[in-house]
Scaffold this motif. Sequence first.
Motif, short mmCIF file in Angstrom:
data_model
loop_
_atom_site.label_atom_id
_atom_site.label_comp_id
_atom_site.label_asym_id
_atom_site.label_seq_id
_atom_site.Cartn_x
_atom_site.Cartn_y
_atom_site.Cartn_z
N ALA A 22 34.22 -19.86 -50.25
CA ALA A 22 34.21 -19.32 -51.61
C ALA A 22 35.59 -19.45 -52.26
CB ALA A 22 33.76 -17.86 -51.58
N ASN A 23 36.60 -19.18 -51.48
CA ASN A 23 37.98 -19.30 -51.97
C ASN A 23 38.26 -20.73 -52.41
OD1 ASN A 23 40.74 -20.40 -50.59
ND2 ASN A 23 41.15 -18.54 -51.77
N ASN A 24 37.75 -21.67 -51.65
CA ASN A 24 37.97 -23.07 -51.95
C ASN A 24 37.25 -23.49 -53.23
OD1 ASN A 24 38.98 -25.67 -51.27
ND2 ASN A 24 36.92 -26.22 -50.60
N VAL A 25 36.05 -22.98 -53.44
CA VAL A 25 35.27 -23.38 -54.63
C VAL A 25 35.80 -22.68 -55.88
CG1 VAL A 25 32.99 -23.36 -55.72
CG2 VAL A 25 33.19 -23.82 -53.27
N LEU A 26 36.01 -21.37 -55.78
CA LEU A 26 36.29 -20.60 -56.99
C LEU A 26 37.76 -20.26 -57.19
CD1 LEU A 26 33.24 -18.17 -57.03
CD2 LEU A 26 33.83 -19.82 -58.82
N GLY A 27 38.58 -20.50 -56.18
CA GLY A 27 40.00 -20.17 -56.33
C GLY A 27 40.24 -18.69 -56.52
N ILE A 28 39.40 -17.88 -55.90
CA ILE A 28 39.62 -16.42 -55.91
C ILE A 28 40.34 -16.07 -54.62
CG2 ILE A 28 38.47 -14.16 -55.84
CD1 ILE A 28 36.21 -15.38 -57.52
N ALA A 29 41.35 -15.21 -54.70
CA ALA A 29 42.12 -14.84 -53.51
C ALA A 29 41.18 -14.29 -52.44
CB ALA A 29 43.17 -13.80 -53.87
N LYS A 30 41.46 -14.63 -51.18
CA LYS A 30 40.58 -14.22 -50.08
C LYS A 30 40.45 -12.70 -50.00
CE LYS A 30 41.12 -18.30 -47.20
NZ LYS A 30 41.73 -18.91 -46.03
N GLU A 31 41.50 -11.99 -50.34
CA GLU A 31 41.46 -10.51 -50.26
C GLU A 31 40.47 -9.94 -51.28
OE1 GLU A 31 44.93 -11.91 -51.28
OE2 GLU A 31 44.35 -12.73 -49.32
N LYS A 32 40.15 -10.71 -52.30
CA LYS A 32 39.24 -10.20 -53.33
C LYS A 32 37.79 -10.63 -53.10
CE LYS A 32 40.78 -9.58 -57.58
NZ LYS A 32 41.34 -9.88 -58.93
N ILE A 33 37.58 -11.31 -51.97
CA ILE A 33 36.21 -11.76 -51.66
C ILE A 33 35.70 -10.96 -50.46
CG2 ILE A 33 34.74 -13.71 -51.05
CD1 ILE A 33 37.00 -15.56 -52.07
N LYS A 34 34.47 -10.48 -50.58
CA LYS A 34 33.87 -9.76 -49.45
C LYS A 34 32.54 -10.44 -49.13
CE LYS A 34 32.51 -5.10 -48.06
NZ LYS A 34 32.98 -5.24 -46.69
N PHE A 35 32.32 -10.66 -47.84
CA PHE A 35 31.05 -11.27 -47.41
C PHE A 35 30.28 -10.28 -46.57
CE2 PHE A 35 28.38 -13.81 -44.56
CZ PHE A 35 27.74 -14.62 -45.48
N GLN A 36 29.09 -9.92 -47.03
CA GLN A 36 28.25 -8.98 -46.29
C GLN A 36 27.13 -9.72 -45.57
OE1 GLN A 36 27.09 -6.20 -49.35
NE2 GLN A 36 28.71 -4.77 -48.74
N LEU A 37 26.88 -9.30 -44.34
CA LEU A 37 25.87 -9.97 -43.52
C LEU A 37 25.22 -8.97 -42.58
CD1 LEU A 37 27.85 -12.06 -40.83
CD2 LEU A 37 28.50 -9.85 -41.70
N GLY A 38 24.31 -9.45 -41.76
CA GLY A 38 23.77 -8.61 -40.68
C GLY A 38 22.85 -7.50 -41.13
N ASN A 39 22.14 -7.71 -42.22
CA ASN A 39 21.15 -6.72 -42.65
C ASN A 39 19.97 -7.45 -43.25
OD1 ASN A 39 19.79 -4.89 -44.65
ND2 ASN A 39 21.17 -3.45 -43.65
N SER A 40 18.77 -7.02 -42.86
CA SER A 40 17.56 -7.76 -43.24
C SER A 40 17.23 -7.64 -44.72
CB SER A 40 16.37 -7.30 -42.40
OG SER A 40 16.15 -5.92 -42.62
N THR A 41 17.88 -6.73 -45.45
CA THR A 41 17.59 -6.62 -46.89
C THR A 41 18.36 -7.66 -47.70
OG1 THR A 41 19.35 -5.02 -47.21
CG2 THR A 41 17.17 -4.12 -46.71
N LEU A 42 19.29 -8.34 -47.08
CA LEU A 42 20.10 -9.34 -47.80
C LEU A 42 19.30 -10.64 -47.97
CD1 LEU A 42 23.46 -8.66 -45.89
CD2 LEU A 42 22.74 -7.76 -48.12
N PRO A 43 19.78 -11.55 -48.82
CA PRO A 43 19.04 -12.80 -49.02
C PRO A 43 18.80 -13.56 -47.72
CG PRO A 43 20.77 -12.56 -50.67
CD PRO A 43 20.96 -11.44 -49.70
#
Length: 737
Positions: free
Chosen positions: A478-499
């Motif tokens: 995501a950082n590579n595509v959008l140039g948003i600082a890594k500290e401002k990106i959060k990735f959520q996983l491990g829950n069946s309600t997610l996409p």
Amino acid sequence: MGFFDNDNLHTPTADDRVDGKQKVTGTAKFAAEYVIENLVYGVLVGSTIAKGTIQSIDVKEAKNAPGVIDIITHENTIALEKFSDEKKAKEAQLGLRIFYSNEIFSNGQPVALVVAGHLEQAQYAAGLVKITYSKAAHVTNFTAAVEKEKTTKYEEDKTRGDANAWKNGTIKIEQEYAQPVEVHSTIEMHASIAVWEGDDKLTVYDKNHAVKDVQGTIANAFNLKKENVKIQAEFIGGGFGSGLRVWPHTFAAIIAAKKLGRPVKVTITRPQAFTMVGYRPQAWQRVAMGAAADGTITGAVHEAITNTSAYEAFGENSTGITRTLYNFTNLQTKYKTLSLNLATPIWMRAPGEATGSFALESAMDELAHALKMDPVALRLKNYAEKDIDSGLPWSSNFLKECYQTAATKFGWEKRKQEPRSTKNGDWWVGYGMGVGTWGAWRLKASARGKLDSNGNLLLQSATSDMGPGTATAMVAIANNVLGIAKEKIKFQLGNSTLPDAPAQGGSFTLASVGSAVNDVCVAIAKKLFTIATETETSFKEVKFEDVIFKDENLSLKNNPSVIISYTQLLRNKNVTEIDITQASESGDESKKYSFNSYAVHFAEVHVHAYTGVVRVKRFVSCVDAGKIVSEKTAASQIKGAVVWGIGHALMEEQQIDHRYGRIIANDFAGYHIPVNADVPEIDVTFVNKPDPYLNAMGSKGLGEVGLIGSAAAIANAVFNATGKRIRQLPITPDKLI
Ligand code: MOS
């Protein structure tokens, strides 16, 4: 100030794991750690026979023990259609039908769940349950069973060209290789907390790396709507394949929670982890090869037999690697399983190929020795210019570069062709090598991206992270595509309600979920661009190709002073966020190309002349996995895989006492895995060239390929050191003296 607040101790770098601090400070929550109100504890009791039936269960004493609430067995479980009907249970892939039969298929099979107010009370009472059995004759001796099995018909028999062509070689080898049961040995114990939120709604906090699959299995098993089953598995302390399905302890927790009307937690014990959550099956293999004097291989045969349980079929692709790694125009591969009174195996890191490559790559070394040829030269001579199994060209293949890079780094030219020719004090010194390949798949996956008015990006997908650093790699994409600082990106996983996302397995997470993250970030970029063209005059006539996304700003490629921040664009449009969910899948590339990753390993071992102790002194690996997204986590994957290779080659062996059909080594005193002192510096290099067809990142998977061929590299080095060819893993000192 807390210990970890002192940044002098470790200044995080851009390459660090995004969840590293949570993991080392204990704030990361693993399945068993969720604090649930009204929770009670279940402890499983295992069978003490390997085959037969339960005659009686006396729970009187256990029931009267302090704190005991209930003891669930096949005599008092709840009515469940899918469990009570054997055929339906098979269709639903429930595995062992826990509590729904008095039949015993393996020693250690869970037969009762003792539930108490405290864990210790349940543990104590579990020892008071008295069960009598009617014993039948069990079969647990694979080595004995295979002798008969290898003479009968195979389930799978694939031939291309002439199956007997190997016999026409000037030089021939034909050997058998054996491998014992190996166990995943994850740090975190498998655990499930089942919470019924009503009659038809269930939440399970569970250790698995397949939240969507687990959701589907549980919904089906209990006749619930899929959306009414929520699976939470955010952090995982190692999985390696052992978390790819629902195991009996999870069903036990759900059944108990239903019966008692309150949340139940079942955590398996370390000994139970050796019998209740799968293992790598035992294997017998035979490889025959013939070659012309110049090393051209005229034909090959690879057959394999692995074990499954007495109640379920499980097979792996043990001979698959032999179908693609070399230019074997004449080849026969055969595979089948035999059933034993052991629990069902499951995929274990590099399933099939780890096993198959030990035989194939040992045999290649044996052939090179017979030909008096350098093992790398033999492999180059038989390099496959395309995937001759499918007939498709490689999407990308830098295997030759791997050979060269790793050989040079290792100093392979110093190897003596003649075994047992180098001694250093009391130690024989040997060099060996081995090769691995693993399919690089891209499965359909989706992700959600939400950019808010403060410029924070939230990403979500129902994938897992059993340890490779999935969240870290996704943030990097995501950082590579959008140039948003890594500290401002959060990735959520491990829950069946997610996409929707596939299970984490097969080394396909980065290529699959990474593509979804890439695509959703591109969609956000396009949205930002559209807003810019609509609301900013200086962007009005601009094309998407003419802008760059960097440092949370959109600017013109040819005039960087024309620049606007993402947050300003949201304000321009008077919106508070951009929120996009998108699925991503491959086109018809897989019909046109064969996608694979490669690893080449070189090992130096020292073998003590008098005790037979083997020390791995140096290890050099070069890997082609396309473009590397996250260098540090990727290198860690290969290092971890090589540690597995050391265990596979030298230590890991589940011993079974065939008198009782019982697993003997059910702790790390009996079951040896490598510790730090067993592992040398592992030198990892990536070719790091993008695959042009697999996905936007050009990245292929690498979690498993690092293990493949690594055990053979060590076994081959042992041969080079000592002149002793050990074809029966693990290579323990007794086999060398
Ligand atoms: Mo891997 S054994 O596919 O988790």
